[in-house]
Design a protein around this motif. Structure first.
Motif, PDB file in Angstrom:
ATOM      1  N   LYS A 184       1.452   6.973  -6.632  1.00 37.80           N
ATOM      2  CA  LYS A 184       0.290   7.814  -6.941  1.00 37.80           C
ATOM      3  C   LYS A 184       0.545   9.275  -6.645  1.00 37.80           C
ATOM      4  CE  LYS A 184      -4.646   8.315  -6.003  1.00 37.80           C
ATOM      5  NZ  LYS A 184      -5.834   7.758  -5.300  1.00 37.80           N
ATOM      6  N   SER A 209      -8.527   2.924  -7.867  1.00 34.35           N
ATOM      7  CA  SER A 209      -9.803   2.508  -7.258  1.00 34.35           C
ATOM      8  C   SER A 209     -10.634   1.649  -8.214  1.00 34.35           C
ATOM      9  CB  SER A 209     -10.618   3.721  -6.808  1.00 34.35           C
ATOM     10  OG  SER A 209      -9.917   4.450  -5.818  1.00 34.35           O
ATOM     11  N   VAL A 258       0.835  -1.203   0.000  1.00 32.77           N
ATOM     12  CA  VAL A 258       0.000   0.000   0.000  1.00 32.77           C
ATOM     13  C   VAL A 258       0.870   1.253   0.000  1.00 32.77           C
ATOM     14  CG1 VAL A 258      -1.713   1.292   1.300  1.00 32.77           C
ATOM     15  CG2 VAL A 258      -1.920  -1.173   1.118  1.00 32.77           C
ATOM     16  N   ASP A 318      -3.788  -4.253  -3.748  1.00 31.62           N
ATOM     17  CA  ASP A 318      -3.369  -2.971  -3.183  1.00 31.62           C
ATOM     18  C   ASP A 318      -3.163  -1.906  -4.246  1.00 31.62           C
ATOM     19  OD1 ASP A 318      -2.005  -5.440  -1.751  1.00 31.62           O
ATOM     20  OD2 ASP A 318      -2.479  -3.983  -0.185  1.00 31.62           O
ATOM     21  N   TYR A 360     -10.209  -7.141  -7.171  1.00 33.80           N
ATOM     22  CA  TYR A 360     -10.962  -5.919  -6.903  1.00 33.80           C
ATOM     23  C   TYR A 360     -12.444  -6.127  -7.198  1.00 33.80           C
ATOM     24  CZ  TYR A 360     -12.205  -1.014  -6.695  1.00 33.80           C
ATOM     25  OH  TYR A 360     -12.789   0.172  -6.342  1.00 33.80           O
ATOM     26  N   ALA A 402       2.208   1.790  -3.487  1.00 28.54           N
ATOM     27  CA  ALA A 402       1.185   2.347  -4.388  1.00 28.54           C
ATOM     28  C   ALA A 402       0.947   3.822  -4.101  1.00 28.54           C
ATOM     29  CB  ALA A 402      -0.108   1.549  -4.246  1.00 28.54           C
ATOM     30  N   LEU A 403       0.908   4.191  -2.824  1.00 32.23           N
ATOM     31  CA  LEU A 403       0.743   5.606  -2.471  1.00 32.23           C
ATOM     32  C   LEU A 403       1.938   6.434  -2.939  1.00 32.23           C
ATOM     33  CD1 LEU A 403      -0.717   5.286   1.142  1.00 32.23           C
ATOM     34  CD2 LEU A 403      -1.910   6.147  -0.881  1.00 32.23           C
ATOM     35  N   THR A 420      -5.493   1.374  -4.614  1.00 29.85           N
ATOM     36  CA  THR A 420      -4.893   2.628  -4.174  1.00 29.85           C
ATOM     37  C   THR A 420      -4.716   3.616  -5.318  1.00 29.85           C
ATOM     38  OG1 THR A 420      -3.695   1.409  -2.464  1.00 29.85           O
ATOM     39  CG2 THR A 420      -2.930   3.629  -2.950  1.00 29.85           C
ATOM     40  N   ILE A 421      -4.268   3.145  -6.480  1.00 34.91           N
ATOM     41  CA  ILE A 421      -3.923   4.061  -7.569  1.00 34.91           C
ATOM     42  C   ILE A 421      -5.150   4.481  -8.362  1.00 34.91           C
ATOM     43  CG2 ILE A 421      -2.594   4.298  -9.705  1.00 34.91           C
ATOM     44  CD1 ILE A 421      -0.480   2.500  -8.484  1.00 34.91           C
TER      45      ILE A 421
END
Length: 312
Positions: free
Chosen positions: A143, A254, A136, A247, A264, A139-140, A251-252
């Motif tokens: 992003k 949705s 996560v 993840d 997902y 990914a954050l 995260t990137i």
């Protein structure tokens, strides 16, 4: 004088039984493993059995009294619904692209790290670092630190050279997810292939150099065939994890812009549409696919162990 003959006496095989002390000793050696076995069954197998049972029901959590047994209808819907089929295709495309790119980059980095140079230990540690980052958090990082159109690093570099300022996630959503996963999984492939490179027969390589073979010929005819098992292992293990990846997509993007993969979609069906039966059926299919890939991975691992034992 008369000869007397004696009839052969039929003998019954004597069944040997293990003494009670031997049986107790065998159970005593297994006893320390029983808590771990019970824990694994409770944590992994019982939830899967419950998921399997729920997958045969039309079960919406908003209407718990209206649930009914529907057989394989949920599986039929998973395989025939257009959105779900698109998520399956996205999962396949995401997995193939990430695995292939990670293998190629991991092979290049492994070949570089196989050479001796000053500071190789530091470089190796830095290259392994992306794999140790929490998914996560990785990914954050991509992003907000890299992809953000206003203050991201990519657009900052483009602004410095007078280039355009694209919105990376909106323009190339699937590629944005793939790039973050490739960054995180390349070190994993690099470690596997580096282990394969260090297990080569160096005497054979030196003999090929003496015979006048070039670096490309040594790589093509000696190194690459030797790495075949390691490439297969990396591809199979990477596929197991990336098929189940949630993840980066969550995260990137949705799950939007055509990036929703099967995990997902399971999340959407369960937490947003509250379709427990449909989500369970999709989850069971993911588990079955992962088990099939894991079976091939275990065969490759066992063959690698047999090769190492035969060499020793």
């Amino acid at each position: 004088m008369t000869a007397t003959t004696t009839a052969p006496v039929a003998t019954t095989p004597v069944r040997t039984t293990r003494p009670p002390s031997a049986r107790l000793r065998a159970w005593a050696t297994r006893a320390p493993l029983l808590p771990a076995l019970i824990f694994m069954i409770v944590v992994t197998q019982l939830p899967f059995v419950a998921t399997l049972v729920i997958s045969f029901f039309d079960w919406n959590s908003l209407y718990p009294d209206a649930r009914q047994f529907t057989g394989i209808d949920n599986y039929r819907e998973v395989l025939t619904d257009a959105d779900l089929r698109h998520s399956v295709w996205t999962t396949v495309l995401l997995t193939v692209a990430v695995v292939l790119a990670s293998l190629v980059l991991g092979l290049v980095l492994a070949l570089l790290l196989d050479r001796r140079f000053k500071g190789r230990g530091v470089v190796r540690t830095l290259l392994i670092a992306p794999f140790l980052v929490v998914p996560v958090a990785a990914a954050l990082l991509w992003k907000h630190v890299l992809y953000n159109p206003e203050y991201g690093l990519f657009n900052g570099l483009l602004h410095y050279v007078g280039g355009p300022q694209p919105d990376w996630i909106s323009h190339t959503p699937l590629l944005a997810v793939e790039a973050s996963l490739v960054w995180q999984w390349t070190p994993f492939m690099m470690l596997i292939l580096l282990a394969g490179l260090q297990s080569r027969d160096h005497e054979q390589i030196e003999a090929a150099r003496v015979d006048g073979a070039s670096d490309w010929q040594i790589f093509r005819h000696l190194t690459l065939p030797h790495l075949r098992r390691y490439l297969e292992l990396g591809a199979l293990l990477g596929s197991i994890y990336i098929v189940q990846n949630f993840d980066a997509v969550f995260t990137i993007t949705s799950g939007g812009l055509g990036t929703a993969n099967l995990p997902y979609t399971v999340y959407q069906s369960f937490y947003q549409a509250h379709e427990n039966g449909l989500a369970s059926a999709a989850g069971v299919l993911v588990v079955i696919g992962s088990i099939i890939i894991a079976t091939f991975a275990l065969r490759v691992v066992s063959s690698l162990f047999r090769e190492e034992v035969s060499r020793a």
